[in-house]
Design a protein around this motif. Structure first.
Motif, mmCIF file in Angstrom:
data_model
loop_
_atom_site.group_PDB
_atom_site.id
_atom_site.type_symbol
_atom_site.label_atom_id
_atom_site.label_comp_id
_atom_site.label_asym_id
_atom_site.label_seq_id
_atom_site.Cartn_x
_atom_site.Cartn_y
_atom_site.Cartn_z
ATOM 1 N N ARG A 201 -0.835 2.505 10.666
ATOM 2 C CA ARG A 201 -0.052 2.748 9.457
ATOM 3 C C ARG A 201 -0.251 1.599 8.470
ATOM 4 O O ARG A 201 -0.450 1.816 7.277
ATOM 5 C CB ARG A 201 1.427 2.887 9.814
ATOM 6 C CG ARG A 201 2.261 3.257 8.603
ATOM 7 C CD ARG A 201 3.737 3.250 8.879
ATOM 8 N NE ARG A 201 4.085 4.045 10.051
ATOM 9 C CZ ARG A 201 5.273 3.985 10.656
ATOM 10 N NH1 ARG A 201 6.192 3.155 10.217
ATOM 11 N NH2 ARG A 201 5.525 4.730 11.697
ATOM 12 N N THR A 202 -0.221 0.365 8.995
ATOM 13 C CA THR A 202 -0.433 -0.801 8.140
ATOM 14 C C THR A 202 -1.840 -0.776 7.536
ATOM 15 O O THR A 202 -2.014 -1.038 6.336
ATOM 16 C CB THR A 202 -0.238 -2.096 8.961
ATOM 17 O OG1 THR A 202 1.056 -2.071 9.567
ATOM 18 C CG2 THR A 202 -0.371 -3.316 8.090
ATOM 19 N N LEU A 203 -2.821 -0.445 8.347
ATOM 20 C CA LEU A 203 -4.196 -0.359 7.839
ATOM 21 C C LEU A 203 -4.335 0.762 6.816
ATOM 22 O O LEU A 203 -5.041 0.617 5.817
ATOM 23 C CB LEU A 203 -5.178 -0.157 8.988
ATOM 24 C CG LEU A 203 -5.395 -1.363 9.897
ATOM 25 C CD1 LEU A 203 -6.292 -0.975 11.074
ATOM 26 C CD2 LEU A 203 -5.983 -2.521 9.123
ATOM 27 N N LEU A 204 -3.645 1.885 7.071
ATOM 28 C CA LEU A 204 -3.693 2.997 6.119
ATOM 29 C C LEU A 204 -3.080 2.583 4.795
ATOM 30 O O LEU A 204 -3.656 2.843 3.731
ATOM 31 C CB LEU A 204 -2.971 4.219 6.688
ATOM 32 C CG LEU A 204 -2.894 5.430 5.759
ATOM 33 C CD1 LEU A 204 -4.302 5.975 5.488
ATOM 34 C CD2 LEU A 204 -2.008 6.508 6.358
ATOM 35 N N HIS A 205 -1.918 1.903 4.852
ATOM 36 C CA HIS A 205 -1.295 1.428 3.613
ATOM 37 C C HIS A 205 -2.194 0.413 2.914
ATOM 38 O O HIS A 205 -2.335 0.454 1.687
ATOM 39 C CB HIS A 205 0.079 0.814 3.910
ATOM 40 C CG HIS A 205 1.126 1.827 4.222
ATOM 41 N ND1 HIS A 205 1.563 2.772 3.325
ATOM 42 C CD2 HIS A 205 1.828 2.061 5.372
ATOM 43 C CE1 HIS A 205 2.478 3.525 3.879
ATOM 44 N NE2 HIS A 205 2.662 3.121 5.142
ATOM 45 N N ALA A 206 -2.815 -0.469 3.675
ATOM 46 C CA ALA A 206 -3.721 -1.449 3.070
ATOM 47 C C ALA A 206 -4.926 -0.756 2.437
ATOM 48 O O ALA A 206 -5.358 -1.120 1.334
ATOM 49 C CB ALA A 206 -4.182 -2.451 4.132
ATOM 50 N N ALA A 207 -5.451 0.261 3.138
ATOM 51 C CA ALA A 207 -6.600 0.997 2.594
ATOM 52 C C ALA A 207 -6.197 1.755 1.328
ATOM 53 O O ALA A 207 -6.957 1.782 0.346
ATOM 54 C CB ALA A 207 -7.148 1.963 3.642
ATOM 55 N N LEU A 208 -5.000 2.342 1.328
ATOM 56 C CA LEU A 208 -4.537 3.050 0.125
ATOM 57 C C LEU A 208 -4.338 2.074 -1.028
ATOM 58 O O LEU A 208 -4.709 2.379 -2.165
ATOM 59 C CB LEU A 208 -3.235 3.795 0.419
ATOM 60 C CG LEU A 208 -3.369 5.021 1.309
ATOM 61 C CD1 LEU A 208 -1.999 5.593 1.645
ATOM 62 C CD2 LEU A 208 -4.221 6.088 0.642
ATOM 63 N N ARG A 209 -3.778 0.913 -0.722
ATOM 64 C CA ARG A 209 -3.614 -0.095 -1.782
ATOM 65 C C ARG A 209 -4.971 -0.550 -2.313
ATOM 66 O O ARG A 209 -5.151 -0.731 -3.510
ATOM 67 C CB ARG A 209 -2.822 -1.281 -1.245
ATOM 68 C CG ARG A 209 -1.361 -0.950 -1.019
ATOM 69 C CD ARG A 209 -0.584 -2.157 -0.530
ATOM 70 N NE ARG A 209 0.774 -1.764 -0.219
ATOM 71 C CZ ARG A 209 1.344 -1.922 0.964
ATOM 72 N NH1 ARG A 209 0.665 -2.483 1.964
ATOM 73 N NH2 ARG A 209 2.587 -1.544 1.176
ATOM 74 N N ALA A 210 -5.918 -0.731 -1.404
ATOM 75 C CA ALA A 210 -7.271 -1.123 -1.829
ATOM 76 C C ALA A 210 -7.887 -0.039 -2.711
ATOM 77 O O ALA A 210 -8.535 -0.345 -3.719
ATOM 78 C CB ALA A 210 -8.146 -1.386 -0.608
#
Length: 158
Positions: free
Chosen positions: A49-58
Protein backbone atom coordinates in the motif's frame (compact mmCIF):
# COMPACT_ATOMS: atom_id res chain seq x y z
CA UNK A 1 -6.32 -23.99 36.32
CA UNK A 2 -8.97 -23.96 33.67
CA UNK A 3 -8.84 -20.21 33.73
CA UNK A 4 -5.38 -20.37 32.21
CA UNK A 5 -6.44 -22.75 29.48
CA UNK A 6 -6.25 -20.10 26.78
CA UNK A 7 -2.83 -18.81 27.81
CA UNK A 8 0.34 -20.17 26.43
CA UNK A 9 2.12 -20.35 29.73
CA UNK A 10 1.17 -22.43 32.75
CA UNK A 11 2.66 -22.22 36.18
CA UNK A 12 2.10 -25.91 36.93
CA UNK A 13 3.97 -28.35 34.74
CA UNK A 14 2.93 -31.73 36.19
CA UNK A 15 -0.04 -34.06 35.70
CA UNK A 16 -2.80 -33.55 33.20
CA UNK A 17 -2.09 -29.93 32.92
CA UNK A 18 1.48 -30.70 32.03
CA UNK A 19 0.26 -32.89 29.16
CA UNK A 20 -1.93 -30.08 27.95
CA UNK A 21 1.05 -27.79 28.11
CA UNK A 22 3.08 -30.24 26.10
CA UNK A 23 0.26 -30.48 23.59
CA UNK A 24 -0.03 -26.72 23.48
CA UNK A 25 3.70 -26.46 23.11
CA UNK A 26 3.53 -28.91 20.23
CA UNK A 27 0.74 -26.94 18.62
CA UNK A 28 2.28 -23.63 19.42
CA UNK A 29 4.81 -23.61 16.66
CA UNK A 30 1.98 -24.29 14.20
CA UNK A 31 -0.07 -21.44 15.64
CA UNK A 32 2.99 -19.21 15.78
CA UNK A 33 3.72 -20.05 12.15
CA UNK A 34 0.15 -19.10 11.26
CA UNK A 35 0.45 -15.90 13.26
CA UNK A 36 3.79 -15.14 11.62
CA UNK A 37 2.24 -15.75 8.22
CA UNK A 38 -0.69 -13.44 9.05
CA UNK A 39 1.70 -10.77 10.35
CA UNK A 40 3.91 -11.12 7.28
CA UNK A 41 0.87 -10.85 5.03
CA UNK A 42 -0.28 -7.73 6.89
CA UNK A 43 3.17 -6.15 6.79
CA UNK A 44 3.41 -7.01 3.09
CA UNK A 45 -0.01 -5.42 2.54
CA UNK A 46 1.13 -2.28 4.35
CA UNK A 47 4.35 -2.16 2.35
CA UNK A 48 2.51 -2.69 -0.94
CA UNK A 49 0.00 0.00 0.00
CA UNK A 50 2.85 2.36 0.88
CA UNK A 51 4.63 1.54 -2.37
CA UNK A 52 1.38 2.01 -4.30
CA UNK A 53 0.85 5.43 -2.70
CA UNK A 54 4.47 6.34 -3.41
CA UNK A 55 4.11 5.18 -7.02
CA UNK A 56 0.88 7.18 -7.41
CA UNK A 57 2.56 10.25 -5.95
CA UNK A 58 5.49 9.76 -8.31
CA UNK A 59 3.05 9.50 -11.24
CA UNK A 60 1.33 12.71 -10.14
CA UNK A 61 4.68 14.49 -9.86
CA UNK A 62 5.81 13.16 -13.26
CA UNK A 63 2.53 14.24 -14.87
CA UNK A 64 2.85 17.70 -13.35
CA UNK A 65 6.48 17.94 -14.52
CA UNK A 66 5.54 16.89 -18.05
CA UNK A 67 2.82 19.55 -18.10
CA UNK A 68 5.33 22.16 -16.93
CA UNK A 69 7.81 21.11 -19.62
CA UNK A 70 5.06 21.22 -22.24
CA UNK A 71 4.02 24.72 -21.11
CA UNK A 72 7.65 25.84 -21.13
CA UNK A 73 8.13 24.41 -24.62
CA UNK A 74 4.92 26.11 -25.77
CA UNK A 75 6.12 29.45 -24.36
CA UNK A 76 9.47 29.03 -26.10
CA UNK A 77 7.77 28.18 -29.40
CA UNK A 78 5.45 31.18 -29.05
CA UNK A 79 8.37 33.49 -28.21
CA UNK A 80 10.31 32.19 -31.23
CA UNK A 81 7.26 32.66 -33.45
CA UNK A 82 6.70 36.21 -32.18
CA UNK A 83 10.38 37.02 -32.66
CA UNK A 84 10.31 35.62 -36.19
CA UNK A 85 7.11 37.52 -36.91
CA UNK A 86 8.60 40.80 -35.66
CA UNK A 87 11.76 40.28 -37.73
CA UNK A 88 9.68 39.36 -40.79
CA UNK A 89 7.54 42.49 -40.32
CA UNK A 90 10.69 44.64 -39.98
CA UNK A 91 12.13 43.16 -43.17
CA UNK A 92 8.89 43.80 -45.05
CA UNK A 93 8.81 47.41 -43.78
CA UNK A 94 12.43 47.95 -44.79
CA UNK A 95 11.79 46.49 -48.25
CA UNK A 96 8.75 48.72 -48.60
CA UNK A 97 10.75 51.82 -47.66
CA UNK A 98 13.57 50.93 -50.07
CA UNK A 99 11.10 50.33 -52.91
CA UNK A 100 9.33 53.61 -52.15
CA UNK A 101 12.67 55.47 -52.09
CA UNK A 102 13.72 53.93 -55.43
CA UNK A 103 10.37 54.78 -57.05
CA UNK A 104 10.60 58.31 -55.72
CA UNK A 105 14.14 58.66 -57.06
CA UNK A 106 12.99 57.41 -60.45
CA UNK A 107 9.99 59.74 -60.38
CA UNK A 108 12.21 62.71 -59.48
CA UNK A 109 14.59 61.89 -62.36
CA UNK A 110 11.67 61.64 -64.78
CA UNK A 111 10.17 64.87 -63.47
CA UNK A 112 13.52 66.61 -63.92
CA UNK A 113 13.75 65.27 -67.49
CA UNK A 114 10.20 66.47 -68.19
CA UNK A 115 11.04 69.92 -66.87
CA UNK A 116 14.12 70.11 -69.06
CA UNK A 117 12.09 69.08 -72.09
CA UNK A 118 9.39 71.63 -71.19
CA UNK A 119 11.98 74.41 -70.86
CA UNK A 120 13.42 73.69 -74.31
CA UNK A 121 9.96 73.30 -75.82
CA UNK A 122 8.74 76.58 -74.36
CA UNK A 123 11.92 78.32 -75.50
CA UNK A 124 11.35 76.91 -78.97
CA UNK A 125 7.69 78.07 -78.96
CA UNK A 126 8.64 81.52 -77.77
CA UNK A 127 11.19 81.94 -80.57
CA UNK A 128 9.31 80.35 -83.42
CA UNK A 129 5.76 81.65 -82.88
CA UNK A 130 6.34 84.99 -81.35
CA UNK A 131 3.76 87.58 -82.35
CA UNK A 132 5.80 90.51 -81.23
CA UNK A 133 9.18 91.34 -82.49
CA UNK A 134 11.79 91.41 -79.79
CA UNK A 135 13.96 89.27 -77.65
CA UNK A 136 12.59 86.48 -75.60
CA UNK A 137 14.26 85.27 -72.43
CA UNK A 138 13.48 81.97 -70.90
CA UNK A 139 13.79 81.85 -67.13
CA UNK A 140 13.34 78.59 -65.31
CA UNK A 141 12.56 78.27 -61.62
CA UNK A 142 12.38 75.11 -59.59
CA UNK A 143 8.66 74.70 -60.30
CA UNK A 144 8.02 76.38 -63.67
CA UNK A 145 9.60 78.10 -66.57
CA UNK A 146 8.54 81.51 -67.84
CA UNK A 147 8.97 83.02 -71.23
CA UNK A 148 9.47 86.81 -71.02
CA UNK A 149 9.54 89.15 -73.93
CA UNK A 150 11.46 92.34 -74.08
CA UNK A 151 9.84 94.44 -76.72
CA UNK A 152 11.63 97.01 -78.72
CA UNK A 153 15.18 96.43 -77.73
CA UNK A 154 16.37 94.42 -80.71
CA UNK A 155 13.47 94.73 -82.54
CA UNK A 156 12.04 95.55 -85.35
CA UNK A 157 11.98 97.61 -88.29
CA UNK A 158 10.99 101.17 -87.84
Amino acid sequence: MNANKGCHFSSHLGGVEGKEYAAQKKNRPDQEQKAIKIQAWWRGTLVRRTLLHAALRACVIQHWWKLMLAKLLERRKRAALESFSRREWAVVQLQSLVRMWRVRQRYCRLLHAVRIIQVYWRWHNCHSRGIFQGTYDLTAGPRRSVCQQRVGENGGGD
